[in-house]
Scaffold this motif. Structure first.
Motif, PDB file in Angstrom:
ATOM      1  N   GLY A   1       3.694   5.991  -5.650  1.00  0.00           N
ATOM      2  CA  GLY A   1       3.635   5.808  -7.112  1.00  0.00           C
ATOM      3  C   GLY A   1       4.641   4.822  -7.810  1.00  0.00           C
ATOM      4  N   ARG A   2       5.118   3.942  -6.888  1.00  0.00           N
ATOM      5  CA  ARG A   2       5.934   3.001  -7.367  1.00  0.00           C
ATOM      6  C   ARG A   2       5.193   1.785  -8.130  1.00  0.00           C
ATOM      7  NH1 ARG A   2       9.292   1.883  -2.099  1.00  0.00           N
ATOM      8  NH2 ARG A   2       8.743  -0.227  -2.553  1.00  0.00           N
ATOM      9  N   ALA A   3       5.773   1.588  -9.082  1.00  0.00           N
ATOM     10  CA  ALA A   3       5.037   0.354 -10.155  1.00  0.00           C
ATOM     11  C   ALA A   3       5.434  -0.897  -9.892  1.00  0.00           C
ATOM     12  CB  ALA A   3       5.582   0.501 -11.676  1.00  0.00           C
TER      13      ALA A   3
ATOM     14  N   PHE B   1       0.832  -1.304   0.247  1.00  0.00           N
ATOM     15  CA  PHE B   1      -0.083  -0.089   0.001  1.00  0.00           C
ATOM     16  C   PHE B   1       0.787   1.215   0.048  1.00  0.00           C
ATOM     17  CE2 PHE B   1      -2.164   3.135   2.337  1.00  0.00           C
ATOM     18  CZ  PHE B   1      -3.386   3.609   1.623  1.00  0.00           C
ATOM     19  N   LEU B   2       1.703   1.326   0.957  1.00  0.00           N
ATOM     20  CA  LEU B   2       2.826   2.478   0.872  1.00  0.00           C
ATOM     21  C   LEU B   2       3.454   2.798  -0.446  1.00  0.00           C
ATOM     22  CD1 LEU B   2       4.435   1.990   4.500  1.00  0.00           C
ATOM     23  CD2 LEU B   2       2.408   3.910   3.701  1.00  0.00           C
TER      24      LEU B   2
END
Length: 58
Positions: free
Chosen positions: A20-22, A14-15
């Motif tokens: 915005g990490r893919a 979730f974090l």
């Protein structure tokens, strides 16, 4: 074989999503090391390793 906590993995995922990490490897340091090793292993070796780990015991 030790399993990672579902709550910890969900929190990490979730974090990462909120940042915005893919892509993310959720779990402990051992899980991360395994994922890193798998990037450089041939597919045939990964498949045979998985087959041994997935085989029913007992």
């Amino acid at each position: 074989m030790k399993k990672n906590s579902r709550k910890d993995v969900a929190r990490q995922d979730f974090l990462a999503m909120m940042d915005g990490r893919a892509e993310v490897v959720g779990g402990d340091a051992a899980t991360w090391r395994t994922a890193l090793k798998h990037r450089f292993m041939p597919e045939t070796l990964k498949a045979s390793r998985h087959a041994r780990m997935a085989k029913p015991r007992g």
